[in-house]
Enzyme design. Structure first.
Site, PDB file in Angstrom:
ATOM      1  N   GLY A 120       0.773  -1.231   0.000  1.00 32.19           N
ATOM      2  CA  GLY A 120       0.000   0.000   0.000  1.00 32.19           C
ATOM      3  C   GLY A 120       0.808   1.286   0.000  1.00 32.19           C
ATOM      4  O   GLY A 120       0.297   2.329   0.423  1.00 32.19           O
TER       5      GLY A 120
ATOM      6  N   ASN B 155       1.642   3.132  -2.545  1.00 32.72           N
ATOM      7  CA  ASN B 155       0.950   4.106  -3.410  1.00 32.72           C
ATOM      8  C   ASN B 155      -0.314   4.634  -2.739  1.00 32.72           C
ATOM      9  O   ASN B 155      -0.643   5.817  -2.875  1.00 32.72           O
ATOM     10  CB  ASN B 155       0.609   3.470  -4.761  1.00 32.72           C
ATOM     11  CG  ASN B 155       1.775   3.513  -5.732  1.00 32.72           C
ATOM     12  OD1 ASN B 155       2.195   4.589  -6.150  1.00 32.72           O
ATOM     13  ND2 ASN B 155       2.314   2.348  -6.077  1.00 32.72           N
TER      14      ASN B 155
ATOM     15  N   MET C  44      -4.120  -6.419  -7.293  1.00 34.50           N
ATOM     16  CA  MET C  44      -3.619  -7.466  -8.189  1.00 34.50           C
ATOM     17  C   MET C  44      -4.708  -8.454  -8.608  1.00 34.50           C
ATOM     18  O   MET C  44      -4.454  -9.649  -8.715  1.00 34.50           O
ATOM     19  CB  MET C  44      -2.459  -8.207  -7.503  1.00 34.50           C
ATOM     20  CG  MET C  44      -1.313  -7.287  -7.087  1.00 34.50           C
ATOM     21  SD  MET C  44      -0.616  -6.340  -8.451  1.00 34.50           S
ATOM     22  CE  MET C  44       0.363  -7.605  -9.230  1.00 34.50           C
TER      23      MET C  44
ATOM     24  N   ILE D 132      -7.690  -9.220 -11.634  1.00 37.36           N
ATOM     25  CA  ILE D 132      -8.266  -8.826 -12.918  1.00 37.36           C
ATOM     26  C   ILE D 132      -9.766  -8.673 -12.714  1.00 37.36           C
ATOM     27  O   ILE D 132     -10.432  -9.573 -12.200  1.00 37.36           O
ATOM     28  CB  ILE D 132      -7.947  -9.883 -13.995  1.00 37.36           C
ATOM     29  CG1 ILE D 132      -6.441  -9.896 -14.250  1.00 37.36           C
ATOM     30  CG2 ILE D 132      -8.718  -9.595 -15.279  1.00 37.36           C
ATOM     31  CD1 ILE D 132      -5.974 -10.976 -15.192  1.00 37.36           C
ATOM     32  N   LEU D 133     -10.281  -7.514 -13.074  1.00 34.79           N
ATOM     33  CA  LEU D 133     -11.700  -7.203 -12.850  1.00 34.79           C
ATOM     34  C   LEU D 133     -12.517  -7.557 -14.090  1.00 34.79           C
ATOM     35  O   LEU D 133     -12.039  -7.454 -15.221  1.00 34.79           O
ATOM     36  CB  LEU D 133     -11.849  -5.713 -12.527  1.00 34.79           C
ATOM     37  CG  LEU D 133     -11.156  -5.292 -11.227  1.00 34.79           C
ATOM     38  CD1 LEU D 133     -10.961  -3.783 -11.187  1.00 34.79           C
ATOM     39  CD2 LEU D 133     -11.954  -5.769 -10.013  1.00 34.79           C
TER      40      LEU D 133
ATOM     41  N   ASN E  64      -5.766   3.518 -12.507  1.00 36.02           N
ATOM     42  CA  ASN E  64      -4.817   2.474 -12.103  1.00 36.02           C
ATOM     43  C   ASN E  64      -3.404   2.992 -12.325  1.00 36.02           C
ATOM     44  O   ASN E  64      -3.170   3.808 -13.218  1.00 36.02           O
ATOM     45  CB  ASN E  64      -5.039   1.212 -12.939  1.00 36.02           C
ATOM     46  CG  ASN E  64      -4.101   0.084 -12.538  1.00 36.02           C
ATOM     47  OD1 ASN E  64      -3.921  -0.190 -11.340  1.00 36.02           O
ATOM     48  ND2 ASN E  64      -3.490  -0.574 -13.511  1.00 36.02           N
TER      49      ASN E  64
ATOM     50  N   HIS F  89       0.432   1.521 -13.207  1.00 39.54           N
ATOM     51  CA  HIS F  89       1.113   0.334 -13.722  1.00 39.54           C
ATOM     52  C   HIS F  89       2.601   0.652 -13.846  1.00 39.54           C
ATOM     53  O   HIS F  89       2.966   1.706 -14.384  1.00 39.54           O
ATOM     54  CB  HIS F  89       0.535  -0.057 -15.087  1.00 39.54           C
ATOM     55  CG  HIS F  89       1.163  -1.293 -15.642  1.00 39.54           C
ATOM     56  ND1 HIS F  89       0.884  -2.554 -15.130  1.00 39.54           N
ATOM     57  CD2 HIS F  89       2.070  -1.477 -16.631  1.00 39.54           C
ATOM     58  CE1 HIS F  89       1.602  -3.445 -15.796  1.00 39.54           C
ATOM     59  NE2 HIS F  89       2.327  -2.829 -16.708  1.00 39.54           N
TER      60      HIS F  89
HETATM   61  C1  GRF Z   1       3.457  -0.949  -7.552  1.00 38.38           C
HETATM   62  O1  GRF Z   1       4.641  -1.023  -8.289  1.00 38.38           O
HETATM   63  C2  GRF Z   1       2.290  -0.931  -8.486  1.00 38.38           C
HETATM   64  O2  GRF Z   1       2.499  -0.170  -9.626  1.00 38.38           O
HETATM   65  C3  GRF Z   1       2.243  -2.401  -8.830  1.00 38.38           C
HETATM   66  O3  GRF Z   1       2.444  -3.053  -7.598  1.00 38.38           O
HETATM   67  C4  GRF Z   1       3.228  -2.236  -6.763  1.00 38.38           C
HETATM   68  C5  GRF Z   1       2.416  -2.014  -5.524  1.00 38.38           C
HETATM   69  O4  GRF Z   1       3.096  -1.316  -4.557  1.00 38.38           O
HETATM   70  N1  GRF Z   1       1.068  -2.756  -9.535  1.00 38.38           N
HETATM   71  P1  GRF Z   1       2.326  -0.703  -3.288  1.00 38.38           P
HETATM   72  O5  GRF Z   1       1.374  -1.763  -2.765  1.00 38.38           O
HETATM   73  O6  GRF Z   1       1.613   0.540  -3.722  1.00 38.38           O
HETATM   74  O7  GRF Z   1       3.424  -0.440  -2.298  1.00 38.38           O
END
Ligand code: GRF
Length: 197
Positions: free
Chosen positions: A13, A15, A91, A93-94, A108, A110
Site C-alpha cells: 500500500g 501508493n 492485483m 483482474i476485474l 490504475n 502500472h
Molecule cells: C506498484 O509497483 C504498483 O504499480 C504495482 O504493484 C506495486 C504495488 O506497490 N502494480 P504498493 O502496494 O503501492 O506499495
C-alpha cells in the site's frame, strides 16, 4: 463537497499512502475507503493509522468465480459511495461488467511505460529488452488489462548495474510522485497526459 475516493489495494500500500497523504488541506478529494482483496494486506494497517476506513473482500472463497467476487466488491464500494476508485497495487483482474460500472471513474497505476509491458514482471522485461528508460503510467481502467487512456507517465533512466529490484525501487519512488499529481489534476477535470519528471 469533496470528491470521495476509494482505494483498492492487495499489498503493502505505499501508493495508497502517497495518495491518502496528498488528499489533505485544500485538495478537492478525500479518501473514504481502503479496500483489499487480501485480509492480511500490509496496506490495511497503514490506512488505519491514517484514520481511513478499511475493509477487505477475500477473493479466495470465490475461486474462479470472478463475477461474484466483483459483485461483493461492488456491494462494499456502494456502501462507501465513492465518486472515484484508485487501484493502487490491486492485483486482481476485474470483469468487464465491474469495469463498465466505473467507466471514466477508475484509475490504475502500472509500473511500465504503457503500452510497453502490460501484465507482470515489467522491470525484468524492460531490462531483458535493453531499454534505456523505464517508468510508470497512470491510466483510466478499461476492460482490457493495463489499457485505457493514459493520464500520466513518469520516466526513469535504466542504469548499467540495475537489477529488477533496484529498477523497481526507483520506479516506485516515481509512482509515489506521479499518482498523487495525476489524481489532483483528474479531480480538477484535467485529463491531458502529465509527463514527469
Ligand atoms: C506498484 O509497483 C504498483 O504499480 C504495482 O504493484 C506495486 C504495488 O506497490 N502494480 P504498493 O502496494 O503501492 O506499495
Amino acid at each position: 463537497m469533496s470528491t470521495r475516493v476509494a482505494i483498492l489495494i492487495s499489498g503493502g500500500g505505499s501508493n495508497m499512502v502517497a495518495l491518502a497523504r496528498s488528499m489533505t488541506g485544500d485538495h478537492p478529494a478525500r479518501p473514504v475507503l481502503v479496500l483489499s482483496n487480501r485480509p492480511d494486506a500490509g496496506g490495511l494497517d497503514k490506512a488505519r493509522a491514517l484514520d481511513i476506513p478499511t475493509d477487505f473482500v477475500d477473493h479466495r472463497p470465490f475461486g474462479q468465480d470472478r463475477a461474484s467476487f466483483d459483485d461483493a466488491l461492488q456491494a462494499r464500494l456502494a456502501e462507501a459511495a465513492p465518486d472515484l476508485i484508485c487501484c493502487a497495487g490491486f492485483m486482481r483482474i476485474l470483469t468487464a461488467g465491474f469495469v463498465e460500472t466505473w467507466t471514466g471513474r477508475m484509475l490504475n497505476i502500472h509500473p511500465s511505460l504503457l503500452p510497453k509491458y502490460r501484465g507482470l514482471n515489467t522491470h525484468a522485461r524492460a531490462l531483458a529488452a535493453g531499454d534505456a528508460e523505464h517508468g510508470c503510467t497512470v491510466h483510466l481502467v478499461t476492460p482490457e488489462l493495463d489499457d485505457g487512456p493514459i493520464l500520466g507517465q513518469a520516466r526513469v533512466p535504466v542504469q548499467d548495474r540495475d537489477t529488477a529490484e533496484t529498477l523497481a525501487a526507483r520506479v516506485l519512488e516515481m509512482e509515489h510522485r506521479l499518482y498523487p499529481a495525476v489524481l489532483r489534476r483528474f479531480v480538477d477535470g484535467e485529463t491531458a497526459p502529465l509527463c514527469l519528471p
